[in-house]
Design a protein around this motif. Structure first.
Motif, PDB file in Angstrom:
ATOM      1  N   GLU A  50      56.342 -22.685  40.191  1.00 57.34           N
ATOM      2  CA  GLU A  50      57.671 -22.108  40.418  1.00 57.34           C
ATOM      3  C   GLU A  50      57.616 -20.896  41.342  1.00 57.34           C
ATOM      4  OE1 GLU A  50      59.347 -23.955  36.245  1.00 57.34           O
ATOM      5  OE2 GLU A  50      59.164 -21.786  36.410  1.00 57.34           O
ATOM      6  N   HIS A 103      72.848 -17.898  42.030  1.00 61.09           N
ATOM      7  CA  HIS A 103      71.447 -17.720  41.632  1.00 61.09           C
ATOM      8  C   HIS A 103      71.340 -17.476  40.126  1.00 61.09           C
ATOM      9  CE1 HIS A 103      69.278 -17.834  45.413  1.00 61.09           C
ATOM     10  NE2 HIS A 103      70.251 -17.166  45.977  1.00 61.09           N
ATOM     11  N   ALA A 127      68.231 -17.599  50.695  1.00 61.05           N
ATOM     12  CA  ALA A 127      67.209 -16.726  50.129  1.00 61.05           C
ATOM     13  C   ALA A 127      67.278 -15.374  50.821  1.00 61.05           C
ATOM     14  CB  ALA A 127      65.829 -17.347  50.307  1.00 61.05           C
ATOM     15  N   VAL A 170      60.821 -20.304  43.580  1.00 59.12           N
ATOM     16  CA  VAL A 170      61.449 -21.481  44.202  1.00 59.12           C
ATOM     17  C   VAL A 170      62.968 -21.431  44.160  1.00 59.12           C
ATOM     18  CG1 VAL A 170      59.529 -23.089  43.860  1.00 59.12           C
ATOM     19  CG2 VAL A 170      61.243 -22.813  42.047  1.00 59.12           C
ATOM     20  N   ASP A 171      63.525 -20.668  43.197  1.00 58.05           N
ATOM     21  CA  ASP A 171      64.991 -20.600  43.101  1.00 58.05           C
ATOM     22  C   ASP A 171      65.579 -19.495  43.980  1.00 58.05           C
ATOM     23  OD1 ASP A 171      64.276 -18.358  41.713  1.00 58.05           O
ATOM     24  OD2 ASP A 171      65.073 -19.007  39.779  1.00 58.05           O
ATOM     25  N   GLY A 172      64.735 -18.855  44.804  1.00 58.28           N
ATOM     26  CA  GLY A 172      65.231 -17.854  45.741  1.00 58.28           C
ATOM     27  C   GLY A 172      65.192 -16.437  45.212  1.00 58.28           C
ATOM     28  N   SER A 173      64.820 -16.273  43.954  1.00 56.11           N
ATOM     29  CA  SER A 173      64.726 -14.942  43.366  1.00 56.11           C
ATOM     30  C   SER A 173      63.446 -14.251  43.841  1.00 56.11           C
ATOM     31  CB  SER A 173      64.709 -15.075  41.842  1.00 56.11           C
ATOM     32  OG  SER A 173      64.683 -13.812  41.228  1.00 56.11           O
ATOM     33  N   ILE A 174      63.505 -12.937  43.982  1.00 57.62           N
ATOM     34  CA  ILE A 174      62.302 -12.168  44.335  1.00 57.62           C
ATOM     35  C   ILE A 174      62.020 -11.177  43.217  1.00 57.62           C
ATOM     36  CG2 ILE A 174      61.443 -10.359  45.889  1.00 57.62           C
ATOM     37  CD1 ILE A 174      62.599 -11.860  48.200  1.00 57.62           C
ATOM     38  N   ILE A 175      60.754 -11.147  42.770  1.00 60.45           N
ATOM     39  CA  ILE A 175      60.321 -10.173  41.776  1.00 60.45           C
ATOM     40  C   ILE A 175      59.359  -9.215  42.473  1.00 60.45           C
ATOM     41  CG2 ILE A 175      59.123  -9.813  39.576  1.00 60.45           C
ATOM     42  CD1 ILE A 175      61.713 -11.294  39.150  1.00 60.45           C
ATOM     43  N   ALA A 176      59.615  -7.924  42.335  1.00 62.65           N
ATOM     44  CA  ALA A 176      58.811  -6.919  43.014  1.00 62.65           C
ATOM     45  C   ALA A 176      58.233  -5.934  42.016  1.00 62.65           C
ATOM     46  CB  ALA A 176      59.669  -6.164  44.023  1.00 62.65           C
ATOM     47  N   GLU A 220      58.152 -14.517  45.742  1.00 60.92           N
ATOM     48  CA  GLU A 220      59.408 -15.250  45.904  1.00 60.92           C
ATOM     49  C   GLU A 220      59.308 -16.516  45.081  1.00 60.92           C
ATOM     50  OE1 GLU A 220      60.635 -15.934  49.976  1.00 60.92           O
ATOM     51  OE2 GLU A 220      61.912 -17.596  49.362  1.00 60.92           O
ATOM     52  N   GLN A 255      64.947 -11.656  34.020  1.00 54.92           N
ATOM     53  CA  GLN A 255      63.842 -12.136  34.852  1.00 54.92           C
ATOM     54  C   GLN A 255      62.674 -11.139  34.849  1.00 54.92           C
ATOM     55  OE1 GLN A 255      64.668 -14.016  38.626  1.00 54.92           O
ATOM     56  NE2 GLN A 255      66.844 -14.192  38.163  1.00 54.92           N
ATOM     57  N   GLN A 307      72.428 -20.549  38.042  1.00 60.42           N
ATOM     58  CA  GLN A 307      71.391 -21.593  38.003  1.00 60.42           C
ATOM     59  C   GLN A 307      70.250 -21.182  37.072  1.00 60.42           C
ATOM     60  OE1 GLN A 307      69.999 -23.622  41.629  1.00 60.42           O
ATOM     61  NE2 GLN A 307      67.908 -23.315  40.891  1.00 60.42           N
ATOM     62  N   TYR A 308      69.854 -19.898  37.167  1.00 61.40           N
ATOM     63  CA  TYR A 308      68.770 -19.397  36.313  1.00 61.40           C
ATOM     64  C   TYR A 308      69.108 -19.618  34.834  1.00 61.40           C
ATOM     65  CZ  TYR A 308      65.494 -16.130  34.138  1.00 61.40           C
ATOM     66  OH  TYR A 308      64.518 -15.566  33.354  1.00 61.40           O
ATOM     67  N   GLN A 350      64.019  -7.114  40.259  1.00 59.14           N
ATOM     68  CA  GLN A 350      64.414  -8.431  40.744  1.00 59.14           C
ATOM     69  C   GLN A 350      65.350  -8.222  41.914  1.00 59.14           C
ATOM     70  OE1 GLN A 350      67.528 -10.284  40.558  1.00 59.14           O
ATOM     71  NE2 GLN A 350      66.672 -12.174  41.346  1.00 59.14           N
ATOM     72  N   LEU A 351      65.093  -8.936  43.014  1.00 59.39           N
ATOM     73  CA  LEU A 351      65.878  -8.812  44.228  1.00 59.39           C
ATOM     74  C   LEU A 351      66.444 -10.171  44.606  1.00 59.39           C
ATOM     75  CD1 LEU A 351      63.258  -6.811  44.379  1.00 59.39           C
ATOM     76  CD2 LEU A 351      63.935  -6.495  46.746  1.00 59.39           C
ATOM     77  N   GLY A 352      67.557 -10.161  45.316  1.00 59.18           N
ATOM     78  CA  GLY A 352      68.120 -11.424  45.779  1.00 59.18           C
ATOM     79  C   GLY A 352      69.351 -11.184  46.615  1.00 59.18           C
ATOM     80  N   PRO A 400      63.874 -22.137  30.586  1.00 55.26           N
ATOM     81  CA  PRO A 400      62.854 -21.287  31.207  1.00 55.26           C
ATOM     82  C   PRO A 400      62.310 -21.815  32.536  1.00 55.26           C
ATOM     83  CG  PRO A 400      61.869 -22.548  29.447  1.00 55.26           C
ATOM     84  CD  PRO A 400      63.326 -22.883  29.448  1.00 55.26           C
ATOM     85  N   ALA A 401      62.703 -23.015  32.937  1.00 52.12           N
ATOM     86  CA  ALA A 401      62.247 -23.520  34.234  1.00 52.12           C
ATOM     87  C   ALA A 401      63.017 -22.827  35.352  1.00 52.12           C
ATOM     88  CB  ALA A 401      62.469 -25.024  34.308  1.00 52.12           C
ATOM     89  N   ARG A 402      62.415 -22.797  36.515  1.00 53.76           N
ATOM     90  CA  ARG A 402      63.127 -22.389  37.729  1.00 53.76           C
ATOM     91  C   ARG A 402      63.137 -23.608  38.640  1.00 53.76           C
ATOM     92  NH1 ARG A 402      63.405 -16.774  38.868  1.00 53.76           N
ATOM     93  NH2 ARG A 402      62.082 -15.427  37.596  1.00 53.76           N
ATOM     94  N   LEU A 403      64.309 -23.957  39.137  1.00 56.16           N
ATOM     95  CA  LEU A 403      64.391 -25.109  40.028  1.00 56.16           C
ATOM     96  C   LEU A 403      64.583 -24.643  41.467  1.00 56.16           C
ATOM     97  CD1 LEU A 403      66.604 -27.681  38.071  1.00 56.16           C
ATOM     98  CD2 LEU A 403      64.139 -27.338  38.000  1.00 56.16           C
ATOM     99  N   SER A 404      64.060 -25.430  42.396  1.00 52.38           N
ATOM    100  CA  SER A 404      64.294 -25.177  43.811  1.00 52.38           C
ATOM    101  C   SER A 404      65.787 -25.164  44.059  1.00 52.38           C
ATOM    102  CB  SER A 404      63.702 -26.286  44.667  1.00 52.38           C
ATOM    103  OG  SER A 404      62.322 -26.204  44.663  1.00 52.38           O
ATOM    104  N   SER A 405      66.195 -24.349  44.999  1.00 51.71           N
ATOM    105  CA  SER A 405      67.616 -24.335  45.303  1.00 51.71           C
ATOM    106  C   SER A 405      67.821 -24.237  46.798  1.00 51.71           C
ATOM    107  CB  SER A 405      68.301 -23.182  44.583  1.00 51.71           C
ATOM    108  OG  SER A 405      68.424 -22.072  45.422  1.00 51.71           O
TER     109      SER A 405
END
Lengths: 393, 393
Positions: A169, B270, B288, A255-261, A253, B160, B273-274, B262-264, B279-284
């Motif tokens: 993911e 987003h 981004a 797969v769902d477009g979220s970024i964790i920093a 980054e 997240q 969908q989360y 968390q950034l986006g 708990p899975a993250r899917l491609s979207s």
């Protein structure tokens, strides 16, 4: 109380590790210390932390150390090992659970390998180990079940960001780069930069070698290769973003477009403590980040034209085999020559590129192969250096 | 294929939820839709997603809806519920696993409670539910084993960030606030702001009520109370930092001084969908974030003098019991009056403060208690409003 060993105890990371151990009084016992030629400082560390095993660069240093300890009236003299063999004794010292790998350069390779073979958790601050022999190291760790935890701030940040995520993911790792002292400098200024200019790092205080690597941005290139092995990612899955304030230490980054920093102050002790106490996090008296007072944060794409070392590192990673070892060795020799004012700053990447082009990469199946490539590159670049002075090609 | 129900399907969150469901074609089936008076849009949603159960505001809307569906030649007419009872039917619709709680205001309270009692995962976008009745909601969720997942971007970001951390190792939650359209405005400008000015949110496009809450920063105050219940934290463990760019959606500070953020991009899909796929993250296919093009990021302390709603919310949270319900109800009535130009912008916090001061808080043991406090506050503030026009105190 967990026992730890420090490879490179008198360097920047080593000294900070001891400060962390002191601050977490009672949680960790220093069992072994490996150093080079900084005998007086090592003697001081020995009297304070009372390790059972130590290592120094050579016989002369060993004699000096014994004399120092005697003069201080310290009688609990540890076993003193010599050179790489001595560092290996430190690395596998009995009952040690965590080995801090903080020897600068290729010298840290063998002791780190021994620690991983012995199943020790290795808190790794030595970038070169994974750059040169990432495949061997991670294979050894897998075999023994050893944990490999990064201590440099970027990879440590990535490790923190990845805590709650699964491999599939995560789309991309994003290493932040300060951009170094020449971030906004012209090609011409960079070409002719002096060691004094190159050593003025804007945000982090580190050793000379790493600071020059930051000025060429080879530091970030090496970190890309390191990340490849630490987190099992391809070159395409590792990106770089220039962030002059060094407040965001790195990001992932999803797969769902979220970024964790991960963000923090620029103090290595945070990453060191994290690697020592993981998976727990302990309270610390270290300065915390106050975002409201840290000003604005900027992010830019890296400029691979002014900083060709980035592209060289990606290229070496993609080529694989012994090529990253050649890249790293060529860089070490070129940086040393630059610090001795024997070559211009702009010649560092050109020498590395020439060495990589001259090298026929081999698959890496044992330490001898990478050490041979390392030696080959060192000699090759050293031979080129007299010719390189004053040349711009 | 998971079945979902949407409370508030014709609002901003509801519509975006349906876009997410459409994009993740095949993963989710829309079983129930709850709306108010937007009959034409609901009819369109019904023909596209074919739910079994729907709800509208009243009998008139139900008749209109049947007529609309008939005109469209749609024969698979769902069961049509009415008002809050209808929303509750949507909330507990059989075989539904996830309920999206996106009804604006106190109206969402009972249906959300029913969904949690029934053990449904609730993806909550309705702030007021937890502000008014956080204790009851979390108790119901604990009892039935229901998951409560936040959909608004700040709490979703916190969720997240918290994925890899234990409760005791998290020191503080830090909610980011855009600061709204009056972030840099003087007290005087804020006092006399018009609805048109207050509705110009700099970064997020949302409903009118929430946009005004953002302008008063009551939005952030309500989020502090919401965070208290979502993440089981005290008021002291929840902070606010103003971040005008809304790129960092929120952060946590760990006991070791590390900060995870968390950034986006500013797109609610987003977070929606989360909450659906956790708990899975899917491609979207959602846009981004590109940090290199998003400019500089700033962070400031919030100004509680120009934005007194923040302090009012903390105070209500610390007082506890029915006080947050009174804060919320007073705010709803005051905001509605402001949008109708019956009171000045600066009177919103003063009316709320007066209502809180006039209220004797009660412990909350059932929904009736909070609903009574809610009603009391609505009447109290409504009665004050004719007097409030033109007054500055």
């Amino acid at each position: 109380m967990k026992q730890i060993a420090i490879l490179g105890s008198t360097g920047s990371i080593g000294r900070n590790t001891l400060r962390v151990v002191e601050a977490l009084k009672g949680d960790f016992k220093v069992a072994a210390l490996g150093a080079g030629t900084s005998v007086a400082l090592l003697a001081e560390q020995i009297t304070q932390f009372q390790p059972r095993v130590v290592a120094v660069a050579d016989e002369t240093c060993a004699e000096l150390l014994e004399k120092e300890l005697h003069q201080r009236g310290y009688t609990n003299t540890p076993h003193i090992g010599i050179g790489v063999e001595g560092l290996c004794e430190v690395a596998v010292c009995e009952d040690v659970e965590i080995v801090i790998g903080a020897v600068v350069g290729a010298l840290g390779l063998l002791p780190t390998y021994r620690a991983l073979e012995a199943g020790r958790r290795v808190a790794l601050a030595n970038k070169e180990t994974l750059v040169i022999a990432g495949e061997l190291m991670t294979r050894a760790a897998e075999k023994s079940g050893a944990e490999l935890l990064p201590v440099d701030s970027e990879h440590n940040a990535l490790h923190q960001c990845l805590r709650g995520e699964t491999h599939d993911e995560v789309k991309r790792l994003i290493l932040t780069a300060s951009g170094g002292p020449f971030r906004t400098a012209s090609l011409d200024v960079i070409e002719n930069a002096t060691p004094a200019q190159a050593l003025k790092h804007p945000t982090w205080r580190m050793g000379d070698k790493i600071t020059i690597d930051s000025a060429t941005m080879m530091n970030k290139g090496l970190e890309v290769i390191e990340a490849r092995w630490l987190f099992n990612r391809t070159a395409d899955e590792i990106g770089i973003v220039v962030h002059p304030q060094s407040v965001v230490h790195s990001m992932i980054e999803l797969v769902d477009g979220s970024i964790i920093a991960q963000l923090g102050v620029t103090d290595m002790r945070h990453a060191i403590q994290y690697a020592l106490t993981y998976p727990a996090r302990l309270s610390s008296e270290l300065p915390a980040l106050n975002l409201a007072t840290c000003g604005t944060l900027e992010f830019h794409e890296p400029d691979t034209e002014r900083f060709p070392c980035i592209a060289l590192a990606y290229q070496a990673l993609r080529t694989g085999g012994t090529m990253p070892a050649v890249l790293n060795a060529a860089n070490e020799v070129a940086v040393a020559a630059f610090l001795e004012e024997r070559i211009k700053f702009g010649q560092i990447p050109r020498l590395i590129q020439a060495a990589c082009e001259a090298h026929t990469p081999q698959p890496v199946n044992n330490l001898e192969t990478v050490l041979a490539a390392d030696q080959w590159a060192r000699h090759w670049v050293l031979e080129k250096i007299p010719l390189a002075v004053g040349s711009s090609q």
